[in-house]
Design a protein around this motif. Structure first.
Motif, short mmCIF file in Angstrom:
data_model
loop_
_atom_site.label_atom_id
_atom_site.label_comp_id
_atom_site.label_asym_id
_atom_site.label_seq_id
_atom_site.Cartn_x
_atom_site.Cartn_y
_atom_site.Cartn_z
N HIS A 287 39.41 37.63 40.95
CA HIS A 287 39.79 37.13 42.27
C HIS A 287 39.36 35.67 42.44
O HIS A 287 40.16 34.83 42.90
CB HIS A 287 39.13 37.98 43.36
CG HIS A 287 39.28 37.41 44.74
ND1 HIS A 287 40.38 37.64 45.53
CD2 HIS A 287 38.44 36.59 45.46
CE1 HIS A 287 40.23 36.99 46.68
NE2 HIS A 287 39.07 36.36 46.66
N MET B 86 43.17 33.73 40.52
CA MET B 86 44.16 34.08 41.53
C MET B 86 45.42 33.24 41.32
O MET B 86 45.35 32.03 41.04
CB MET B 86 43.62 33.86 42.93
CG MET B 86 44.57 34.23 44.05
SD MET B 86 44.85 36.01 44.17
CE MET B 86 43.25 36.55 44.80
N ARG C 93 52.08 34.31 44.15
CA ARG C 93 51.04 35.27 44.54
C ARG C 93 51.63 36.53 45.16
O ARG C 93 51.90 36.60 46.35
CB ARG C 93 50.04 34.63 45.49
CG ARG C 93 48.79 35.49 45.73
CD ARG C 93 47.79 34.74 46.59
NE ARG C 93 47.38 33.50 45.95
CZ ARG C 93 46.70 32.54 46.57
NH1 ARG C 93 46.38 32.67 47.85
NH2 ARG C 93 46.36 31.44 45.91
N ARG D 184 51.25 40.47 46.38
CA ARG D 184 50.15 41.10 47.12
C ARG D 184 50.32 42.61 47.12
O ARG D 184 51.45 43.11 47.25
CB ARG D 184 50.11 40.58 48.57
CG ARG D 184 48.82 40.89 49.33
CD ARG D 184 48.84 40.21 50.69
NE ARG D 184 47.51 40.19 51.29
CZ ARG D 184 46.97 41.19 51.98
NH1 ARG D 184 47.67 42.31 52.17
NH2 ARG D 184 45.76 41.07 52.49
N TYR E 187 46.42 48.38 49.72
CA TYR E 187 45.64 47.17 49.41
C TYR E 187 44.15 47.45 49.32
O TYR E 187 43.55 48.05 50.22
CB TYR E 187 45.89 46.11 50.48
CG TYR E 187 45.19 44.79 50.22
CD1 TYR E 187 45.82 43.78 49.54
CD2 TYR E 187 43.89 44.58 50.67
CE1 TYR E 187 45.19 42.57 49.30
CE2 TYR E 187 43.24 43.38 50.44
CZ TYR E 187 43.90 42.37 49.75
OH TYR E 187 43.27 41.18 49.51
N SER F 198 40.73 45.11 48.38
CA SER F 198 40.27 43.75 48.11
C SER F 198 39.58 43.68 46.74
O SER F 198 38.78 44.55 46.38
CB SER F 198 39.29 43.30 49.20
OG SER F 198 38.76 42.02 48.87
N ASP G 227 37.84 40.92 46.11
CA ASP G 227 36.71 40.05 46.44
C ASP G 227 35.55 40.92 46.88
O ASP G 227 35.26 41.08 48.06
CB ASP G 227 37.11 39.07 47.54
CG ASP G 227 36.01 38.07 47.86
OD1 ASP G 227 35.00 38.04 47.13
OD2 ASP G 227 36.16 37.34 48.86
N ASP H 295 47.10 39.20 44.59
CA ASP H 295 46.10 39.44 45.63
C ASP H 295 45.96 40.94 45.87
O ASP H 295 46.90 41.59 46.32
CB ASP H 295 46.53 38.72 46.91
CG ASP H 295 45.54 38.92 48.05
OD1 ASP H 295 44.43 39.43 47.80
OD2 ASP H 295 45.91 38.58 49.20
#
Length: 265
Positions: free
Chosen positions: A170, A174, A180, A182, A188, A190, A192, A224
């Motif tokens: 990440h 990225m 990008r 997603r 989803y 994350s 991060d 992402d």
């Protein structure tokens, strides 16, 4: 396309029997080895397959020195490949079940989805993956493909155990905004998960599958968000590679090898 190197041949599957051999290798790797959950019918047949398979080209690595002439013994590596021009007239991209791919689909350039890459255990760590990549490079050159992408997997669904490698991808790899993709909102997760300065880089790289590291070394990016695929017992990331942005030394290397004298078409 045919590539011969010593005892090995890399080429596209030409028959239903060869595709089934690829699906049986996928079953041994993804189901028996990695713990994916097949349908009852596929378990009985020993096949790992889905509704997208008929739309993919299936790149095979064939061992001509196998002790048996049986395709199950000779097909020791596979990759499945779908061009955007095919996806638009078929069922779409497999990756669209996990990611919003509109950033790639709006590029107006030919794209190629990669997936289900695997090697029989006895041939890992040697030349096998290299040869599949040479075949892939030839395929890309012949069809003027400019963007490659595909879902690649970490084994397991424990996000805490994968916090280091996911976070490193990440923070440092990225994709730029124009490429990008997603993860879909309902899926989803994350990537991060921890600050960059708290990541044990060495441990994170050890935990990153070789295929993902290979794409990153070529100048690839990640989309992402991750996708937890419990039916496959994996945590997926979407890898993207723009051939115009590849690191020049790798682009030259793969172009030279993919079009070298040892290749017969």
């Amino acid at each position: 396309m045919i590539m011969d190197e010593g005892r090995f041949t890399v080429r596209l599957a030409e028959t239903d029997a060869e595709i089934r051999a690829a699906q049986r290798l996928r079953y041994r790797v993804f189901v028996e080895e990695m713990g994916a959950t097949p349908s009852a019918e596929d378990r009985a047949l020993g096949l790992e397959r889905d509704i997208f398979d008929p739309y993919f080209d299936h790149l095979l690595l064939i061992d001509r020195a196998a002790p048996s002439d049986a395709l199950d013994e000779r097909v020791i590596g596979v990759y499945r490949l779908m061009r955007g021009s095919v996806a638009r007239t078929g069922r779409g991209f497999y990756g669209a079940t996990e990611y919003d791919l509109s950033a790639l689909e709006d590029q107006g350039r030919e794209t190629l989805e990669l997936g289900r890459s695997c090697i029989a255990p006895a041939f890992r760590g040697g030349i096998a993956m290299h040869l599949l990549w040479m075949g892939l490079a030839r395929y890309v050159l012949e069809r003027d493909i400019q963007i490659l992408f595909g879902v690649a997997s970490f084994h397991g669904t424990d996000l805490e155990a994968l916090a280091g490698p996911l976070s490193l991808l990440h923070h440092e790899h990225m994709a730029p905004p124009d490429l990008r993709v997603r993860a879909l909102p309902q899926h989803y997760v994350s990537m991060d998960r921890m600050p960059l300065d708290q990541i044990d880089r060495r441990a994170a790289m050890r935990a990153t599958p070789s295929l993902i590291k290979g794409y990153i070394r070529l100048g690839g990016f990640v989309g992402d968000g991750a996708y937890v695929d419990r039916s496959f017992n994996t945590t997926d990331v979407c890898l993207i590679m723009d051939t115009t942005r590849m690191q020049q030394r790798y682009r030259d290397y793969y172009t030279r090898n993919a079009s070298g004298d040892q290749v017969a078409v």
